[in-house]
Design a protein around this motif. Structure first.
Motif, mmCIF file in Angstrom:
data_model
loop_
_atom_site.group_PDB
_atom_site.id
_atom_site.type_symbol
_atom_site.label_atom_id
_atom_site.label_comp_id
_atom_site.label_asym_id
_atom_site.label_seq_id
_atom_site.Cartn_x
_atom_site.Cartn_y
_atom_site.Cartn_z
ATOM 1 N N UNK A 1 0.828 -1.205 0.000
ATOM 2 C CA UNK A 1 0.000 0.000 0.000
ATOM 3 C C UNK A 1 0.865 1.258 0.000
ATOM 4 N N UNK A 2 0.402 2.266 -0.712
ATOM 5 C CA UNK A 2 1.052 3.574 -0.649
ATOM 6 C C UNK A 2 0.453 4.429 0.461
ATOM 7 N N UNK A 3 -0.771 4.051 0.895
ATOM 8 C CA UNK A 3 -1.431 4.754 1.988
ATOM 9 C C UNK A 3 -2.619 3.916 2.446
ATOM 10 N N UNK A 4 -3.131 4.227 3.628
ATOM 11 C CA UNK A 4 -4.378 3.627 4.079
ATOM 12 C C UNK A 4 -5.161 4.656 4.879
ATOM 13 N N UNK A 5 -6.470 4.425 4.973
ATOM 14 C CA UNK A 5 -7.345 5.311 5.735
ATOM 15 C C UNK A 5 -7.617 4.685 7.098
ATOM 16 N N UNK A 6 -7.275 5.400 8.147
ATOM 17 C CA UNK A 6 -7.454 4.947 9.522
ATOM 18 C C UNK A 6 -8.715 5.576 10.114
ATOM 19 N N UNK A 7 -9.583 4.734 10.691
ATOM 20 C CA UNK A 7 -10.745 5.232 11.425
ATOM 21 C C UNK A 7 -10.299 5.560 12.837
ATOM 22 N N UNK A 8 -10.449 6.797 13.256
ATOM 23 C CA UNK A 8 -9.857 7.266 14.505
ATOM 24 C C UNK A 8 -10.715 6.878 15.704
ATOM 25 N N UNK A 9 -10.056 6.336 16.728
ATOM 26 C CA UNK A 9 -10.736 5.961 17.960
ATOM 27 C C UNK A 9 -11.202 7.202 18.714
ATOM 28 N N UNK A 10 -12.301 6.992 19.468
ATOM 29 C CA UNK A 10 -12.823 8.057 20.302
ATOM 30 C C UNK A 10 -12.779 7.672 21.769
ATOM 31 N N UNK A 11 -13.824 8.045 22.509
ATOM 32 C CA UNK A 11 -13.875 7.745 23.937
ATOM 33 C C UNK A 11 -14.800 6.562 24.198
ATOM 34 N N UNK A 12 -14.561 5.884 25.333
ATOM 35 C CA UNK A 12 -15.445 4.813 25.747
ATOM 36 C C UNK A 12 -15.451 3.606 24.829
ATOM 37 N N UNK A 13 -14.325 3.370 24.138
ATOM 38 C CA UNK A 13 -14.228 2.199 23.294
ATOM 39 C C UNK A 13 -14.984 2.288 21.992
ATOM 40 N N UNK A 14 -15.333 3.490 21.566
ATOM 41 C CA UNK A 14 -16.021 3.691 20.295
ATOM 42 C C UNK A 14 -15.062 4.313 19.281
ATOM 43 N N UNK A 15 -15.474 4.305 18.012
ATOM 44 C CA UNK A 15 -14.718 5.031 17.000
ATOM 45 C C UNK A 15 -15.442 6.335 16.683
ATOM 46 N N UNK A 16 -14.690 7.294 16.204
ATOM 47 C CA UNK A 16 -15.259 8.569 15.799
ATOM 48 C C UNK A 16 -15.709 8.484 14.344
#
Length: 296
Positions: free
Chosen positions: A172-187
């Motif tokens: 891969x030349x890049x990837x998209x990361x889903x950013x973590x939030x609070x309380x074990x959830x993702x933003x």
């Protein structure tokens, strides 16, 4: 201590009946152990299965058919004793079924089987989920194996790296990361991580904001590289998501590579179980099958 040992000329694996958890993957000629030892100083698990949830549910609760249920992160299968179903020279299968206690927090009938097939160059981890009931079964399932990184105690982890490849084997030349939030959830936020030749360096701050959550089939092979750039382990899978994790801000001497069929809730999620992103659905009598491989 593992309950079940499988061995061939090259490798040995050990699996516990508790959680049907892979606890050891060792190369015999060099006496090299690839799996984390579950030292509670950093993390007291080695390779738990995540079922019937991957990650957490928002506020520790989920809704199904207007009822509210409480459940912990990653479900409960990892904390249950499995039954040994069959064992041969190179393959072993374990099973777990619903019971009165599980139905208090997860109101479904299910039959989960976990298998391990020892190969000359690694191990295949196999999952089967069956729906024996007359109503739809909703679930997620995922892996959470932790691998020694650095592989040699005298090495520096920050000299190591992670290589990411797509299903064709292309770096891969890049990837998209889903950013973590609070309380074990993702933003709902994402970041683009740029790579050179598919390589993600392991820095001291790489996991400060929790796991890298890579969705939508972006990655289907993740390898660990030592200080010389040599690949010493890879996880190969067809799962649509993968998490890459080590305990935040601890510089723990391991990295988890986690193929997932499901993930934690979004911080804005308000729906029922059937509405969760990446939720797996089994109609009565159907069976789900998947596997991933650890190659050394």
């Amino acid at each position: 201590m593992a309950d079940i040992i499988l061995r061939n000329e090259m490798l040995e694996i050990g699996v516990n009946l508790h959680g049907a958890e892979l606890r050891s993957l060792r190369r015999l000629d060099t006496d090299t152990e690839y799996l984390w030892c579950a030292d509670p100083v950093y993390w007291n698990r080695t390779s738990p299965v995540l079922f019937p949830f991957v990650g957490g549910v928002k506020n520790g609760i989920y809704r199904h058919e207007r009822e509210v249920y409480k459940i912990g992160q990653h479900g409960f299968a990892r904390d249950r004793d499995f039954t040994l179903v069959s064992q041969s020279e190179d393959t072993v299968w374990f099973s777990l079924k619903d019971d009165e206690e599980s139905r208090k927090i997860y109101p479904f009938a299910f039959h989960l089987e976990i298998g391990y097939h020892l190969m000359p160059d690694g191990v295949a981890v196999m999952w089967r989920v069956q729906n024996p009931a007359e109503k739809t079964l909703y679930f997620s399932i995922g892996a959470h194996p932790a691998f020694n990184c650095p592989l040699q105690e005298e090495d520096k982890q920050t000299d190591y790296a992670i290589r990411l490849q797509d299903k064709t084997g292309k770096a891969l030349s890049e990837f998209e990361n889903t950013i973590f939030g609070r309380g074990g959830t993702v933003t709902t936020c994402h970041e683009t991580v740029v790579l050179k030749d598919g390589v993600l360096p392991i820095t001291k701050t790489l996991f400060d904001h929790d796991a890298k959550v890579i969705e939508n089939d972006q990655v289907q092979r993740v390898a660990l590289l030592d200080g010389s750039g040599r690949e010493y382990l890879a996880v190969e899978f067809s799962a649509p998501l993968v998490g890459i994790w080590s305990p935040p801000k601890k510089q723990a001497p391991f990295v988890c590579i986690e193929p997932w069929y499901g993930r934690c809730d979004s911080e804005v999620f308000e729906g029922e179980l059937k509405d969760r992103e990446w939720e797996q659905i089994l109609e009565p009598g159907e069976e789900f099958r998947a596997e991933y491989k650890i190659v050394v």
